[in-house]
Enzyme design. Sequence first.
Site, PDB file in Angstrom:
ATOM      1  N   GLU A  69     -13.214  -4.619  16.461  1.00  0.00           N
ATOM      2  CA  GLU A  69     -12.935  -3.357  15.772  1.00  0.00           C
ATOM      3  C   GLU A  69     -14.270  -2.806  15.267  1.00  0.00           C
ATOM      4  OE1 GLU A  69      -9.369  -3.083  13.236  1.00  0.00           O
ATOM      5  OE2 GLU A  69     -10.700  -2.360  11.653  1.00  0.00           O
ATOM      6  N   ARG A  76       0.833  -1.210   0.000  1.00  0.00           N
ATOM      7  CA  ARG A  76       0.000   0.000   0.000  1.00  0.00           C
ATOM      8  C   ARG A  76       0.864   1.255   0.000  1.00  0.00           C
ATOM      9  NH1 ARG A  76      -4.479   0.810   4.740  1.00  0.00           N
ATOM     10  NH2 ARG A  76      -2.680   0.283   6.021  1.00  0.00           N
ATOM     11  N   ARG A 136      -7.402   8.398  11.048  1.00  0.00           N
ATOM     12  CA  ARG A 136      -8.448   7.841  11.931  1.00  0.00           C
ATOM     13  C   ARG A 136      -9.846   8.134  11.404  1.00  0.00           C
ATOM     14  NH1 ARG A 136      -5.638   4.050  14.531  1.00  0.00           N
ATOM     15  NH2 ARG A 136      -3.691   4.924  15.323  1.00  0.00           N
ATOM     16  N   TYR A 168       3.431   4.881  13.691  1.00  0.00           N
ATOM     17  CA  TYR A 168       3.635   3.739  14.587  1.00  0.00           C
ATOM     18  C   TYR A 168       5.110   3.351  14.625  1.00  0.00           C
ATOM     19  CZ  TYR A 168      -1.353   2.265  15.041  1.00  0.00           C
ATOM     20  OH  TYR A 168      -2.692   2.164  15.325  1.00  0.00           O
TER      21      TYR A 168
HETATM   22  C1  3EB Z   1      -5.188   0.266  14.310  1.00  0.00           C
HETATM   23  O1  3EB Z   1      -5.751   1.237  14.815  1.00  0.00           O
HETATM   24  C2  3EB Z   1      -6.023  -0.970  14.129  1.00  0.00           C
HETATM   25  O2  3EB Z   1      -4.344  -0.689   8.016  1.00  0.00           O
HETATM   26  O3  3EB Z   1      -5.970   0.346   7.019  1.00  0.00           O
HETATM   27  C3  3EB Z   1      -7.528   0.113  11.739  1.00  0.00           C
HETATM   28  C4  3EB Z   1      -7.968   0.836  10.627  1.00  0.00           C
HETATM   29  C5  3EB Z   1      -6.425  -0.711  11.632  1.00  0.00           C
HETATM   30  C6  3EB Z   1      -7.293   0.724   9.405  1.00  0.00           C
HETATM   31  C7  3EB Z   1      -5.457  -0.155   8.037  1.00  0.00           C
HETATM   32  C8  3EB Z   1      -5.762  -0.796  10.410  1.00  0.00           C
HETATM   33  C9  3EB Z   1      -6.178  -0.094   9.309  1.00  0.00           C
HETATM   34  O4  3EB Z   1      -3.987   0.253  14.010  1.00  0.00           O
HETATM   35  C10 3EB Z   1      -5.940  -1.531  12.775  1.00  0.00           C
END
Ligand code: 3EB
Length: 358
Positions: free
Chosen positions: A341, A168, A234, A221
């Site tokens: 989730e 990606r 988010r 991250y």
């Molecule tokens: C997180 O918050 C949980 O890789 O597109 C949530 C929403 C999560 C999207 C993505 C991953 C993704 O890291 C995982």
Amino acid sequence: MGMKIECMPFPDVRRQAQAWQDRALGIVCFNESNLGSFNEVPGIHLNTPVLAGEDIACEVWLSDTSPRNNSSSDVVSSNKGAIQYRLNDELLFGVISLDELTFSQGQTQQTGNESSPLQQATESAYRQIFALIDELGYSNLYRFWNYLADINDISHGLERYRQFNVGRKNALMQSSRDLGSEMPAACALGLANGPLSIAFLAGKTKAVAIENPRQIKAYDYPEQYGPITPSFSRATLLHSGKQATLFISGTASIVGHQTQHTSDVAAQTRETLLNLDAVIAEANRVLGQPRFNLHDTFLRVYIRYPKDFNAVRAELQRYLKGEINAMFIQADICRHDLLVEIEATIQCVTEFDRVEVA
Ligand code: 3EB
């Protein structure tokens, strides 16, 4: 012209097809294998159990047929490469499914590292998507839904979710996007089988990426979650005319960057709800009006283990104080220690015509 999201009970999808097909931009169905019947409407079929109510769940994305300025309400369907899409004068909804087996293991040019078939399939899908939307002028990214088999399995020395993240990001870097500010809202879920399946919504109007003050940006991250960070925000806030739409990404029990409440699904659900409220509060702050809220919002809830369904639903009922409006789907979450989730899309009508960016 805008858009309206409707979660239709499957019997209505089937029986009243004439009522929605002409204005549907796309459809996402869980546990329905016969999507071919809605031939002009791009759709993905996800072969995974629905945990409550009907055993088939569908979400239909409708083009708003009450145009605010007499513009035509036509939708146009087409396809390019492996992408099937439909658009109106503002929005483009597309789907792409790629079979990893058609990609062989190879080398990535930049690093010389081994690239897995999944990484290549992901990179190919995203490259095709960016090329299409840039060519057609629907180049703003709003929302991506990503589904892949065995998301937590390790192959080629890397967890498959992490392989997906590499593909990606490679495609994003090759497209001429500002990676700092143009991340779409997204989710990435694992299923027991099936091809890499991606649905996406893009459009002509720029959206604002929203972050969660309780969490660090996924794009930042630390390396313990993989060599390449996940490319999503988010939430995204789209404000067009007086209509505002908040696309909330898959949201889980993560504070800062760490998973909270390992092996306690009830506590993970409560933490997830706090995160949803926090991202909604942030969106309201950016919008300048407290228009979005979690109550009366339709939720899509992904649960890793079907046995946790009652516990998750009970926490939602307690937190939301009453009737909940939700679809419950069995899926693997992208970190092995996450059990639940939740994602949502909220629409509202605003007083002002524009987003004031704080
Ligand atoms: C997180 O918050 C949980 O890789 O597109 C949530 C929403 C999560 C999207 C993505 C991953 C993704 O890291 C995982």
